[in-house]
Design a protein around this motif. Sequence first.
Motif, PDB file in Angstrom:
ATOM      1  N   SER A  64     114.017  27.292  10.853  1.00 60.82           N
ATOM      2  CA  SER A  64     113.202  28.159  11.696  1.00 60.82           C
ATOM      3  C   SER A  64     111.727  27.786  11.593  1.00 60.82           C
ATOM      4  O   SER A  64     111.005  27.761  12.595  1.00 60.82           O
ATOM      5  CB  SER A  64     113.406  29.624  11.287  1.00 60.82           C
ATOM      6  OG  SER A  64     114.769  29.996  11.403  1.00 60.82           O
ATOM      7  N   SER A  65     111.292  27.504  10.362  1.00 57.16           N
ATOM      8  CA  SER A  65     109.910  27.058  10.181  1.00 57.16           C
ATOM      9  C   SER A  65     109.660  25.745  10.904  1.00 57.16           C
ATOM     10  O   SER A  65     108.618  25.542  11.543  1.00 57.16           O
ATOM     11  CB  SER A  65     109.618  26.900   8.684  1.00 57.16           C
ATOM     12  OG  SER A  65     108.350  26.317   8.467  1.00 57.16           O
ATOM     13  N   ALA A  68     109.313  26.384  14.631  1.00 61.14           N
ATOM     14  CA  ALA A  68     107.998  26.914  14.956  1.00 61.14           C
ATOM     15  C   ALA A  68     106.940  25.809  14.917  1.00 61.14           C
ATOM     16  O   ALA A  68     106.077  25.721  15.791  1.00 61.14           O
ATOM     17  CB  ALA A  68     107.632  28.045  13.987  1.00 61.14           C
ATOM     18  N   THR A 364     112.579  35.429   8.973  1.00 60.33           N
ATOM     19  CA  THR A 364     111.982  34.784  10.152  1.00 60.33           C
ATOM     20  C   THR A 364     111.371  35.811  11.097  1.00 60.33           C
ATOM     21  O   THR A 364     110.365  35.540  11.747  1.00 60.33           O
ATOM     22  CB  THR A 364     113.030  33.943  10.898  1.00 60.33           C
ATOM     23  OG1 THR A 364     114.166  34.756  11.225  1.00 60.33           O
ATOM     24  CG2 THR A 364     113.477  32.766  10.042  1.00 60.33           C
ATOM     25  N   THR A 365     111.985  37.002  11.171  1.00 61.34           N
ATOM     26  CA  THR A 365     111.389  38.066  11.987  1.00 61.34           C
ATOM     27  C   THR A 365     110.052  38.493  11.414  1.00 61.34           C
ATOM     28  O   THR A 365     109.082  38.710  12.149  1.00 61.34           O
ATOM     29  CB  THR A 365     112.349  39.263  12.074  1.00 61.34           C
ATOM     30  OG1 THR A 365     113.594  38.841  12.646  1.00 61.34           O
ATOM     31  CG2 THR A 365     111.761  40.360  12.948  1.00 61.34           C
ATOM     32  N   TYR A 366     109.996  38.604  10.098  1.00 64.83           N
ATOM     33  CA  TYR A 366     108.737  38.976   9.447  1.00 64.83           C
ATOM     34  C   TYR A 366     107.656  37.926   9.695  1.00 64.83           C
ATOM     35  O   TYR A 366     106.477  38.259   9.886  1.00 64.83           O
ATOM     36  CB  TYR A 366     108.976  39.143   7.946  1.00 64.83           C
ATOM     37  CG  TYR A 366     107.723  39.386   7.141  1.00 64.83           C
ATOM     38  CD1 TYR A 366     107.091  40.630   7.151  1.00 64.83           C
ATOM     39  CD2 TYR A 366     107.165  38.361   6.360  1.00 64.83           C
ATOM     40  CE1 TYR A 366     105.936  40.842   6.418  1.00 64.83           C
ATOM     41  CE2 TYR A 366     106.016  38.575   5.618  1.00 64.83           C
ATOM     42  CZ  TYR A 366     105.406  39.819   5.655  1.00 64.83           C
ATOM     43  OH  TYR A 366     104.253  40.021   4.931  1.00 64.83           O
ATOM     44  N   GLN A 367     108.026  36.643   9.719  1.00 65.80           N
ATOM     45  CA  GLN A 367     107.067  35.565   9.914  1.00 65.80           C
ATOM     46  C   GLN A 367     106.796  35.271  11.386  1.00 65.80           C
ATOM     47  O   GLN A 367     105.963  34.417  11.696  1.00 65.80           O
ATOM     48  CB  GLN A 367     107.590  34.276   9.254  1.00 65.80           C
ATOM     49  CG  GLN A 367     107.670  34.331   7.742  1.00 65.80           C
ATOM     50  CD  GLN A 367     106.300  34.346   7.081  1.00 65.80           C
ATOM     51  OE1 GLN A 367     105.295  34.026   7.705  1.00 65.80           O
ATOM     52  NE2 GLN A 367     106.253  34.724   5.815  1.00 65.80           N
ATOM     53  N   HIS A 368     107.514  35.976  12.283  1.00 68.78           N
ATOM     54  CA  HIS A 368     107.361  35.747  13.728  1.00 68.78           C
ATOM     55  C   HIS A 368     107.739  34.315  14.111  1.00 68.78           C
ATOM     56  O   HIS A 368     107.106  33.704  14.961  1.00 68.78           O
ATOM     57  CB  HIS A 368     105.927  36.062  14.200  1.00 68.78           C
ATOM     58  CG  HIS A 368     105.483  37.455  13.865  1.00 68.78           C
ATOM     59  ND1 HIS A 368     105.985  38.574  14.497  1.00 68.78           N
ATOM     60  CD2 HIS A 368     104.592  37.925  12.943  1.00 68.78           C
ATOM     61  CE1 HIS A 368     105.421  39.663  13.995  1.00 68.78           C
ATOM     62  NE2 HIS A 368     104.577  39.298  13.047  1.00 68.78           N
ATOM     63  N   TRP A 369     108.771  33.820  13.472  1.00 71.27           N
ATOM     64  CA  TRP A 369     109.308  32.496  13.802  1.00 71.27           C
ATOM     65  C   TRP A 369     110.565  32.666  14.652  1.00 71.27           C
ATOM     66  O   TRP A 369     111.229  33.707  14.569  1.00 71.27           O
ATOM     67  CB  TRP A 369     109.695  31.732  12.535  1.00 71.27           C
ATOM     68  CG  TRP A 369     108.568  31.337  11.657  1.00 71.27           C
ATOM     69  CD1 TRP A 369     107.245  31.254  11.989  1.00 71.27           C
ATOM     70  CD2 TRP A 369     108.646  30.976  10.263  1.00 71.27           C
ATOM     71  NE1 TRP A 369     106.501  30.860  10.907  1.00 71.27           N
ATOM     72  CE2 TRP A 369     107.339  30.682   9.841  1.00 71.27           C
ATOM     73  CE3 TRP A 369     109.704  30.862   9.372  1.00 71.27           C
ATOM     74  CZ2 TRP A 369     107.055  30.289   8.544  1.00 71.27           C
ATOM     75  CZ3 TRP A 369     109.439  30.470   8.078  1.00 71.27           C
ATOM     76  CH2 TRP A 369     108.123  30.184   7.661  1.00 71.27           C
ATOM     77  N   PRO A 370     110.913  31.675  15.439  1.00 73.68           N
ATOM     78  CA  PRO A 370     112.227  31.725  16.093  1.00 73.68           C
ATOM     79  C   PRO A 370     113.321  31.594  15.038  1.00 73.68           C
ATOM     80  O   PRO A 370     113.207  30.790  14.110  1.00 73.68           O
ATOM     81  CB  PRO A 370     112.201  30.509  17.036  1.00 73.68           C
ATOM     82  CG  PRO A 370     111.186  29.579  16.442  1.00 73.68           C
ATOM     83  CD  PRO A 370     110.145  30.458  15.799  1.00 73.68           C
ATOM     84  N   THR A 371     114.353  32.410  15.143  1.00 73.99           N
ATOM     85  CA  THR A 371     115.439  32.377  14.175  1.00 73.99           C
ATOM     86  C   THR A 371     116.429  31.279  14.552  1.00 73.99           C
ATOM     87  O   THR A 371     117.012  31.308  15.633  1.00 73.99           O
ATOM     88  CB  THR A 371     116.162  33.728  14.113  1.00 73.99           C
ATOM     89  OG1 THR A 371     115.221  34.744  13.752  1.00 73.99           O
ATOM     90  CG2 THR A 371     117.288  33.699  13.088  1.00 73.99           C
TER      91      THR A 371
END
Length: 412
Positions: A64-65, A68, A364-371
Amino acid sequence: MTTPLTAHLAGERRSGPPVRLGPLDILHLGLLGVRTRKMRAALSALGISIGIATMIVVTGIPASSQKALLDQISALGTNMLQAEPAPNQTPPVLLPPESVDMVSRIGPVSTASAVANTHAAVHRSDQVAQADYEGLTVLASKLNLLSAINATVQSGQFLSAATEGFPTAVLGSVAATRLGLSQVNPGMPAAQIYLNQRWFTVIGILAPTPLSPDIDRSVLVGWDAARTQLDFDGHPTVIYLKARESAMEAVRGVLPATIYPQLPGMVLVSSPSDALAAKRDAQTTYSALFLGLAGVALLVGGIGVANTMVISVLERRREIGLRRALGANRGQIRSQFLTESAVLSGLGGLAGAVLGILATIGYTTYQHWPTIISVASVAEGLGGAILVGVIAGVYPSIRASRLTPTEALAST
């Protein structure tokens, strides 16, 4: 020490017909150890579940990172090229009107668009001197220009099939500021600008386009409107395209001959963005990281299952001896413990997959990344858990099968 009972049972095993167990019987025996020792089974499954959950987390979160990061790098134009005629030539090099269509037929090319300089003069009105707007360019534009240069409309709308034949215009961000227009207000009288002594209605304003700064200083009009209103000759001056990243170099190599077959040397093509090299490096690095972390997680889970099964064999030696004395052969003992190992690993893998997916989604939701959670990865994780469980149970099952009835029953 051999007792009369064990000797009698052993003699019955030797003299009686061989015992045959079907797959369902073996599965039942494998589940027996799980059902009768629930706490130990839960703790054993916990070990493999932590391993599988770790595998999913350490692959899902970096993936996910990576997505992004790659999205940010892609926004820098890793899949974009532009081609234009060589400047300062006498006579000037004119790209064929059909060159954009020819470029779009190249296999890896997904989008091909173009603009053309109409050499029209820009005025805010017919009462303002032209010198006030030097540096602004009037460009004929294809309708798919925005997708080709990753541009967006800040206010109003872009040219469409319904408007490209009419005297309508879309302003770049710098051109809009120079012309004193900040936005297009729906329902209000539209602003107009003066191009080559003709009035054009402003229908949209673009957001800044860092990948194509020339567009920011331009007034865009429809291709057909440029022909009828501004005496445009139809020859594109800049061709923009997007292509599959893995084929960027190959596309760049065939572009000149595709655009201008007569004189391909007169076509200048931009080099692939340096961001493309950075993106490829990031992909390679992350891929190696994924493999390493997944391998470590599975190894840890496998060691846990192997340790549990070895202890199970030591604890259940009397049970093994009794089953051998009652007619179970070595293959059936091996199958029992292998099945139990596979069941424990499967249950742990399933629980671990659920935990890993939930943890990945949460982070990933917390980091605002696409899961990014690959279904194939989850399936491989479950399959890998069962495989590791079977492999981890090989030695304990062989050790259990080698115990003779007298040795197993005599142990305490």
